[in-house]
Design a protein around this motif. Structure first.
Motif, PDB file in Angstrom:
ATOM      1  N   PRO A   1     -23.368  -0.166 -23.627  1.00 38.88           N
ATOM      2  CA  PRO A   1     -24.511  -0.974 -23.194  1.00 38.88           C
ATOM      3  C   PRO A   1     -25.205  -0.316 -22.011  1.00 38.88           C
ATOM      4  N   VAL A   2     -26.506  -0.464 -21.941  1.00 35.74           N
ATOM      5  CA  VAL A   2     -27.272   0.153 -20.856  1.00 35.74           C
ATOM      6  C   VAL A   2     -26.749  -0.296 -19.494  1.00 35.74           C
ATOM      7  N   ALA A   3     -26.327  -1.545 -19.384  1.00 36.15           N
ATOM      8  CA  ALA A   3     -25.843  -2.046 -18.096  1.00 36.15           C
ATOM      9  C   ALA A   3     -24.655  -1.220 -17.600  1.00 36.15           C
ATOM     10  N   LYS A   4     -23.729  -0.868 -18.481  1.00 37.15           N
ATOM     11  CA  LYS A   4     -22.591  -0.029 -18.082  1.00 37.15           C
ATOM     12  C   LYS A   4     -23.055   1.390 -17.803  1.00 37.15           C
ATOM     13  N   ALA A   5     -23.958   1.906 -18.641  1.00 35.65           N
ATOM     14  CA  ALA A   5     -24.462   3.265 -18.454  1.00 35.65           C
ATOM     15  C   ALA A   5     -25.091   3.441 -17.080  1.00 35.65           C
ATOM     16  N   LEU A   6     -25.767   2.413 -16.585  1.00 36.04           N
ATOM     17  CA  LEU A   6     -26.441   2.486 -15.290  1.00 36.04           C
ATOM     18  C   LEU A   6     -25.506   2.203 -14.119  1.00 36.04           C
ATOM     19  N   ASP A   7     -24.296   1.756 -14.415  1.00 33.32           N
ATOM     20  CA  ASP A   7     -23.381   1.322 -13.365  1.00 33.32           C
ATOM     21  C   ASP A   7     -22.644   2.495 -12.728  1.00 33.32           C
ATOM     22  N   ASP A   8     -21.660   3.064 -13.425  1.00 28.15           N
ATOM     23  CA  ASP A   8     -20.790   4.067 -12.799  1.00 28.15           C
ATOM     24  C   ASP A   8     -20.452   5.230 -13.720  1.00 28.15           C
ATOM     25  N   VAL A   9     -21.223   5.410 -14.788  1.00 22.63           N
ATOM     26  CA  VAL A   9     -20.919   6.452 -15.770  1.00 22.63           C
ATOM     27  C   VAL A   9     -21.439   7.800 -15.283  1.00 22.63           C
ATOM     28  N   LEU A  10     -20.650   8.839 -15.546  1.00 23.01           N
ATOM     29  CA  LEU A  10     -20.957  10.186 -15.082  1.00 23.01           C
ATOM     30  C   LEU A  10     -21.046  11.135 -16.273  1.00 23.01           C
ATOM     31  N   VAL A  11     -22.043  12.027 -16.247  1.00 21.48           N
ATOM     32  CA  VAL A  11     -22.042  13.182 -17.154  1.00 21.48           C
ATOM     33  C   VAL A  11     -21.406  14.315 -16.356  1.00 21.48           C
ATOM     34  N   ALA A  12     -20.139  14.581 -16.644  1.00 26.73           N
ATOM     35  CA  ALA A  12     -19.335  15.474 -15.806  1.00 26.73           C
ATOM     36  C   ALA A  12     -19.321  16.893 -16.350  1.00 26.73           C
ATOM     37  N   TYR A  13     -19.370  17.869 -15.432  1.00 25.19           N
ATOM     38  CA  TYR A  13     -19.238  19.275 -15.801  1.00 25.19           C
ATOM     39  C   TYR A  13     -18.123  19.960 -15.021  1.00 25.19           C
ATOM     40  N   GLU A  14     -17.440  19.212 -14.128  1.00 28.36           N
ATOM     41  CA  GLU A  14     -16.300  19.760 -13.403  1.00 28.36           C
ATOM     42  C   GLU A  14     -15.128  18.784 -13.458  1.00 28.36           C
ATOM     43  N   MET A  15     -13.926  19.343 -13.436  1.00 28.08           N
ATOM     44  CA  MET A  15     -12.683  18.566 -13.438  1.00 28.08           C
ATOM     45  C   MET A  15     -11.744  19.179 -12.414  1.00 28.08           C
ATOM     46  N   ASN A  16     -11.357  18.399 -11.432  1.00 31.80           N
ATOM     47  CA  ASN A  16     -10.469  18.866 -10.361  1.00 31.80           C
ATOM     48  C   ASN A  16     -11.000  20.126  -9.684  1.00 31.80           C
ATOM     49  N   GLY A  17     -12.329  20.156  -9.451  1.00 30.68           N
ATOM     50  CA  GLY A  17     -12.939  21.218  -8.671  1.00 30.68           C
ATOM     51  C   GLY A  17     -13.261  22.491  -9.414  1.00 30.68           C
ATOM     52  N   ALA A  18     -13.115  22.485 -10.737  1.00 39.33           N
ATOM     53  CA  ALA A  18     -13.410  23.674 -11.544  1.00 39.33           C
ATOM     54  C   ALA A  18     -14.200  23.252 -12.775  1.00 39.33           C
ATOM     55  N   PRO A  19     -14.912  24.195 -13.428  1.00 41.96           N
ATOM     56  CA  PRO A  19     -15.628  23.830 -14.642  1.00 41.96           C
ATOM     57  C   PRO A  19     -14.700  23.182 -15.657  1.00 41.96           C
ATOM     58  N   LEU A  20     -15.226  22.237 -16.417  1.00 45.04           N
ATOM     59  CA  LEU A  20     -14.421  21.563 -17.436  1.00 45.04           C
ATOM     60  C   LEU A  20     -13.734  22.585 -18.336  1.00 45.04           C
ATOM     61  N   PRO A  21     -12.430  22.445 -18.554  1.00 42.96           N
ATOM     62  CA  PRO A  21     -11.777  23.289 -19.561  1.00 42.96           C
ATOM     63  C   PRO A  21     -12.259  22.885 -20.960  1.00 42.96           C
ATOM     64  N   VAL A  22     -12.132  23.808 -21.900  1.00 43.42           N
ATOM     65  CA  VAL A  22     -12.656  23.527 -23.240  1.00 43.42           C
ATOM     66  C   VAL A  22     -11.979  22.320 -23.883  1.00 43.42           C
ATOM     67  N   ASP A  23     -10.680  22.135 -23.673  1.00 38.54           N
ATOM     68  CA  ASP A  23      -9.984  20.999 -24.293  1.00 38.54           C
ATOM     69  C   ASP A  23     -10.405  19.665 -23.698  1.00 38.54           C
ATOM     70  N   HIS A  24     -11.050  19.704 -22.539  1.00 41.33           N
ATOM     71  CA  HIS A  24     -11.402  18.465 -21.848  1.00 41.33           C
ATOM     72  C   HIS A  24     -12.906  18.241 -21.776  1.00 41.33           C
ATOM     73  N   GLY A  25     -13.661  18.956 -22.642  1.00 43.34           N
ATOM     74  CA  GLY A  25     -15.054  18.593 -22.813  1.00 43.34           C
ATOM     75  C   GLY A  25     -16.110  19.612 -22.470  1.00 43.34           C
ATOM     76  N   PHE A  26     -15.744  20.834 -22.129  1.00 46.00           N
ATOM     77  CA  PHE A  26     -16.726  21.857 -21.769  1.00 46.00           C
ATOM     78  C   PHE A  26     -17.822  21.966 -22.831  1.00 46.00           C
ATOM     79  N   PRO A  27     -19.094  22.045 -22.424  1.00 42.88           N
ATOM     80  CA  PRO A  27     -19.607  22.199 -21.054  1.00 42.88           C
ATOM     81  C   PRO A  27     -19.758  20.874 -20.271  1.00 42.88           C
TER      82      PRO A  27
END
Length: 371
Positions: A191-217
């Motif tokens: 729902p748009v309400a959740k999308a506008l709340d706290d959702v992130l389009v993430a490109y880093e995980m634990n300070g490094a670029p996303l690994p391929v198994d976890h969603g890169f890019p």
């Protein structure tokens, strides 16, 4: 603050392309899966809780973070990858490269990602109930610090209409086949309400670029909601002024059973759980022990209690807090068989049955032997 015109022109955003996305190459799971750290279930890998003991801090190391794939890990080319934002709910369809995404104002969040079926095996082993799906114990959960761009910012840049109601993120992993039926790419509306709340389009995980198994890019991170909402290998976001659906909110991820409506109840937020940093059936030496573990809940953990005798409960001491809470408690272990239990925020001893084994939130019985 970056103006909309500056972002659209200076960062080189393009209108949505009608070109089809090229099929990526794939690998089942790319990262090493040592038996000491994982239980492998086909294209999935469940973290062993004993592998987290002594890791320190609140974050799950990427090397030990569980993998939940519907098909296989796609190997995507970051230079040609684009995030498409389109649909009747926006006025300016966009196509964002990874460089453009990284140039936008960023934010970070420490958040737990957990499969909706985490704990599924305990419906059978503790409650004697039959369920379908992978028989997970408690290891399809992990906590990481994610960095990226607020989904709300991206929707506003695309000209979000006030009449928009749903956002449908679509992954770029291979189309999912089951029972001879092609269900298409993994996707599930928000729902748009959740999308506008706290959702992130993430490109880093634990300070490094996303690994391929976890969603890169790039992937979605939807704090507090079941893992299927946090679509990996994000390729597009359809924004609509009417309700959107997919098999992942109509056929799967619904609570179906005798205590639920005939059409089922949609699974969205997670439930409180806790786990010991021990293998099931672990052998421990007699004498003084310090039991350790983690506890997590969508709204944050308030109270963690441990039982070592099957009757009484003692309050555990928090060690670190964040996306989840690390805790510890002393125990004088006597020789013999024992059943340990951890209870988070008053978890029940039993939960209602659902046929697909989602959201097992009862207290888990953890057997150990002391010698």
């Amino acid at each position: 603050m970056i103006s909309r015109r500056g972002v659209l022109l200076g960062a080189g955003l393009a209108l949505l392309s009608s070109r089809a996305v090229a099929a990526p190459s794939v690998a089942s799971i790319v990262k090493p899966l040592p038996a000491s750290d994982f239980i492998v279930h086909g294209t999935n890998a469940e973290t062993r809780w004993e592998a987290l003991r002594g890791t320190g801090g609140s974050l799950t190391p990427v090397s030990k973070f569980f993998v939940r794939n519907h098909t296989s890990t796609p190997l995507l080319d970051a230079s040609t990858w684009r995030l498409q934002i389109h649909g009747s709910g926006v006025t300016r369809p966009l196509s964002l490269s990874l460089d453009v995404l990284r140039s936008l104002p960023s934010c970070s969040v420490e958040a737990v990602i957990e499969c909706a079926g985490n704990g599924r095996s305990f419906f059978a082993s503790q409650q004697g109930q039959s369920v379908s799906g992978t028989p997970w114990q408690l290891g399809v959960v992990g906590n990481a610090r994610w960095r990226g761009v607020s989904l709300g910012l991206l929707l506003r840049l695309a000209g979000l209409r006030s009449s928009a109601v749903d956002v449908l993120p679509v992954g770029l992993d291979a189309e999912y086949m089951t029972g001879g039926v092609n269900l298409g790419r993994v996707r599930r509306p928000l729902p748009v309400a959740k999308a506008l709340d706290d959702v992130l389009v993430a490109y880093e995980m634990n300070g490094a670029p996303l690994p391929v198994d976890h969603g890169f890019p790039a992937r979605l991170v939807v704090p507090g909601w079941v893992g299927i909402a946090s679509i990996k290998w994000l390729g597009s976001l359809e924004v609509s002024t009417s309700a959107l659906h997919s098999p992942w909110d109509t056929q799967y991820y619904r609570l179906l059973g005798p205590t639920y409506p005939a059409e089922g109840t949609l699974v969205t937020s997670q439930v409180a759980k806790g786990a010991f940093e021990l293998g099931f059936g672990a052998t421990l030496p007699a004498g003084r022990q310090v039991l350790t573990g983690r506890a997590w809940a969508p709204g944050g953990v308030r109270r963690v209690e441990v039982s070592t005798d099957g009757r009484s409960w003692r309050r555990a001491t928090p060690v670190t807090r964040g996306g989840w809470t690390r805790w510890q408690i002393p125990w004088r272990a006597t020789p013999g068989s024992h059943v340990l239990r951890v209870r988070v925020d008053g978890q029940p001893d039993e939960v209602p049955h659902n046929t697909q084994g989602y959201l097992f939130g009862a207290v888990v019985k953890h057997p150990v032997s002391v010698v």
